[in-house]
Design an enzyme around this catalytic site. Structure first.
Site, PDB file in Angstrom:
ATOM      1  N   ARG A 281       0.834  -1.203   0.000  1.00 22.95           N
ATOM      2  CA  ARG A 281       0.000   0.000   0.000  1.00 22.95           C
ATOM      3  C   ARG A 281       0.874   1.260   0.000  1.00 22.95           C
ATOM      4  O   ARG A 281       2.022   1.221   0.403  1.00 22.95           O
ATOM      5  CB  ARG A 281      -0.931   0.023   1.216  1.00 22.95           C
ATOM      6  CG  ARG A 281      -1.925  -1.110   1.225  1.00 22.95           C
ATOM      7  CD  ARG A 281      -2.939  -0.941   2.344  1.00 22.95           C
ATOM      8  NE  ARG A 281      -3.895  -2.044   2.339  1.00 22.95           N
ATOM      9  CZ  ARG A 281      -5.111  -1.977   2.869  1.00 22.95           C
ATOM     10  NH1 ARG A 281      -5.529  -0.861   3.445  1.00 22.95           N
ATOM     11  NH2 ARG A 281      -5.924  -3.017   2.832  1.00 22.95           N
ATOM     12  N   THR A 343     -13.965  -5.795  -4.712  1.00 25.72           N
ATOM     13  CA  THR A 343     -12.805  -5.630  -3.849  1.00 25.72           C
ATOM     14  C   THR A 343     -12.056  -6.958  -3.746  1.00 25.72           C
ATOM     15  O   THR A 343     -12.646  -8.000  -3.517  1.00 25.72           O
ATOM     16  CB  THR A 343     -13.240  -5.165  -2.452  1.00 25.72           C
ATOM     17  OG1 THR A 343     -13.890  -3.897  -2.565  1.00 25.72           O
ATOM     18  CG2 THR A 343     -12.053  -5.035  -1.526  1.00 25.72           C
ATOM     19  N   GLU A 362      -7.176   0.572  -5.967  1.00 22.07           N
ATOM     20  CA  GLU A 362      -8.338   0.532  -5.091  1.00 22.07           C
ATOM     21  C   GLU A 362      -8.251   1.667  -4.082  1.00 22.07           C
ATOM     22  O   GLU A 362      -7.175   2.195  -3.805  1.00 22.07           O
ATOM     23  CB  GLU A 362      -8.411  -0.815  -4.378  1.00 22.07           C
ATOM     24  CG  GLU A 362      -7.137  -1.185  -3.642  1.00 22.07           C
ATOM     25  CD  GLU A 362      -7.087  -2.637  -3.193  1.00 22.07           C
ATOM     26  OE1 GLU A 362      -7.915  -3.441  -3.642  1.00 22.07           O
ATOM     27  OE2 GLU A 362      -6.210  -2.959  -2.376  1.00 22.07           O
ATOM     28  N   SER A 364      -8.406   1.776  -0.964  1.00 23.37           N
ATOM     29  CA  SER A 364      -7.733   1.487   0.297  1.00 23.37           C
ATOM     30  C   SER A 364      -6.213   1.565   0.163  1.00 23.37           C
ATOM     31  O   SER A 364      -5.490   0.732   0.688  1.00 23.37           O
ATOM     32  CB  SER A 364      -8.167   0.124   0.837  1.00 23.37           C
ATOM     33  OG  SER A 364      -7.956  -0.891  -0.126  1.00 23.37           O
ATOM     34  N   LYS A 375      -0.364  -5.336  -5.557  1.00 21.85           N
ATOM     35  CA  LYS A 375      -0.172  -3.894  -5.492  1.00 21.85           C
ATOM     36  C   LYS A 375       1.244  -3.625  -5.009  1.00 21.85           C
ATOM     37  O   LYS A 375       1.859  -4.479  -4.379  1.00 21.85           O
ATOM     38  CB  LYS A 375      -1.211  -3.237  -4.597  1.00 21.85           C
ATOM     39  CG  LYS A 375      -1.544  -3.946  -3.295  1.00 21.85           C
ATOM     40  CD  LYS A 375      -2.730  -3.271  -2.629  1.00 21.85           C
ATOM     41  CE  LYS A 375      -3.176  -4.017  -1.371  1.00 21.85           C
ATOM     42  NZ  LYS A 375      -4.052  -5.153  -1.657  1.00 21.85           N
TER      43      LYS A 375
END
Length: 539
Positions: A281, A343, A362, A364, A375
């Site tokens: 992330r 998701t 996405e 988040s 990711k």
């Protein structure tokens, strides 16, 4: 010597979208970790000749778990393990090594953005040969195996020294300890123009990158400071610690308090970024300026031709259903194929493998591309730095320029946590039943265009998935409702609000969404059904 250990099953080893995540003390129960690993091995079947990548984010219990895994793999006839030095591998790096070496799968011991330590969380991510999340059909089989397991196999042997690079053997299994960072750096150098980035820093550009004392610290030091030339100290909290130094490694406005204080100060550097626990992330910041993940995906897509790896074109772009529609307008402008998926990263993987998309993301804080099947936080940071280097604009200028060109999606997520599961399930069931009656109805200045359950028909495996309820309004605004089971107790109702405006691009997002929030709560009867008058968390 191989030992067979008798065991009894646990009934809570069902994997979610991010693998199996539990409290660390739960994972440390007698045979709990071993049961789950053996259940995966039993599901795979014959392991002779199989090769796996193994690593973790350095959180508490990571060292013990990897040693147990090594011994179990040897006892179950695995041919080879490729392991990150000291047991460390980010999720993106693991996916890269898996694809580069064409292995049969990979294991990352991480609970992603969840806190670590003895009183924190621990997780197991299992990727198949694609380098991405396994399909639900496989995770369901693993769960069924976990409910009937009666024994597991393990080698009775000393621990392996994972601090030394090189090859060794345990029984008939080969173990190769590799540099955790090297292959990942080489991959990034093949995607981005590192010479342009070096010039950016030579010209005085400054940044702060927060690694949260998690796995990407060594990657960030190597890339940003040692190779690109960012000032020493540009990477903070770079040393992976079992408890992340008490930090919650979730790169958002709630938990990245140290970085936010730096970026909101009068002496802020030009650029700020953070990664989560296992490095997939990302959060992007400018001087006193935050870029929403939805806008970030749209901006990266708009500038894809500046990146050497994508300059000749990309297949398409996809977003998760709750993510704002900002990227859809970019896709239309560039005449790119565009997909909206449920998701879960596995849906992106199908589209990548079938060459339908190159970029995806996405809400988040996860963004990625088909260079791997996960990711990738540092990749997103390098993409942003590349845009800055090529355009000469700041983070804020790039974002405001985007809004002027495409309009702005004011966007926030409102989480109503700790709900009684039965109450939450009934709320969603009743809401779905009344969706069709909302069509054409007016709530103040908002007129419903279409209200419907989001159903995704996968163009690759032909599966059909229902994932949330959507209320679209005339003019481009919308509400998305989803239930999530990622909270530590009870159910979480997530309400995603998007207010699209072509003219007003400089307003406060919360103020622009206040009326729509009232509409969302009215439509779903949130207060009367749950007792909550406001959200517990807003991101």
């Amino acid at each position: 010597m191989i030992k067979t250990i008798k065991t009894t099953p646990y009934d809570d080893q069902k994997m979610g979208t991010g693998g199996l995540r539990k409290k660390t003390k739960v994972m440390m129960q007698e045979n709990y970790f071993e049961n789950f690993i053996q259940s995966i091995f039993n599901t795979i079947g014959d392991l002779s000749g199989k090769v796996f990548v193994v690593g973790g984010d350095g959180r508490y219990y990571n060292d013990k778990a990897i040693q147990q895994f090594i011994k179990m793999a040897a006892a179950n006839n695995v041919a080879k393990l490729i392991i990150g030095q000291n047991g460390l591998l980010s999720t993106p790096a693991s996916s890269n090594i898996l694809l580069k070496n064409k292995t049969d799968g990979g294991f990352v011991f991480s609970a992603s953005h969840n806190p670590g330590g003895l009183n924190g969380d621990f997780g197991i991510k299992y990727a198949n040969e694609t380098g991405g999340q396994i399909p639900t059909s496989i995770s369901d089989k693993i769960y069924e195996n976990s409910k009937k397991i009666s024994e597991y196999k393990i080698y009775d042997a000393p621990d392996i020294d994972l601090s030394k690079l090189g090859k060794s053997k345990l029984g008939n299994m080969e173990i190769e300890v590799i540099d955790s960072v090297k292959d990942y750096v080489e991959m990034m150098e093949n995607i981005f123009d590192f010479e342009a980035l070096k010039k950016l820093f030579r010209n005085g550009f400054t940044m702060k990158f927060d690694a949260f004392n998690a796995v990407t610290g060594p990657y960030a030091i190597k890339i940003f400071e040692e190779i690109l030339g960012a000032k020493k100290g540009s990477v903070i909290n770079s040393n992976p610690l079992p408890d992340f130094g008490g930090k919650h490694p979730d790169p958002n406005m709630t938990y990245a308090t140290e970085l936010l204080a730096i970026m909101n100060s009068d002496s802020a550097p030009d650029f700020g970024a953070a990664n989560d626990g296992d490095g997939d992330r990302n959060m992007i910041l400018g001087k006193k300026f935050f870029v929403s993940p939805s806008d970030s995906l749209a901006i990266l897509t708009d500038y894809y031709q500046l990146i050497p790896a994508y300059k000749n074109g990309i297949y398409g772009v996809a977003k998760s259903c709750p993510t704002s529609t900002a990227v859809s307008r970019v896709a239309k402008a560039h005449n790119l194929p565009y997909y909206e998926v449920p998701t879960g990263w596995k849906y992106f993987v199908n589209l990548m493998d079938s060459k339908r998309i190159t970029l995806c993301g996405e809400e988040s804080f996860g963004t990625g591309s088909s260079h791997i099947r996960e990711k990738d936080g540092i990749w997103a940071v390098l993409f942003w730095l590349s845009i800055i280097a090529k355009t000469g604009m700041s983070v804020e200028q790039i974002t405001r320029d985007h809004w002027k060109k495409y309009g702005r999606s004011y966007y926030l997520r409102f989480d109503f946590e700790g709900l009684d599961t039965k109450v939450a399930d009934k709320l969603m069931a009743d809401l779905e039943e009344k969706l069709s009656s909302l069509n054409g109805k007016t709530f103040g200045s908002y007129q419903v265009d279409k209200a419907y359950p989001f159903i995704y028909n996968d163009p690759v495996d032909k599966s059909s998935t229902k994932n949330g309820l959507i209320v679209d309004f005339i003019g481009g605004s919308r509400i998305v409702y989803r239930l999530s089971g990622t909270g530590s107790s009870g159910a979480t109702l997530r309400v995603y609000l998007e207010n699209y405006d072509k003219e007003k691009i400089d307003n406060n997002p919360r103020q622009m969404l206040e009326t729509l929030l009232s509409v969302a709560m009215e439509i779903a009867e949130i207060t009367s059904r749950t007792g909550k008058k406001e959200a517990d968390v807003v991101t």
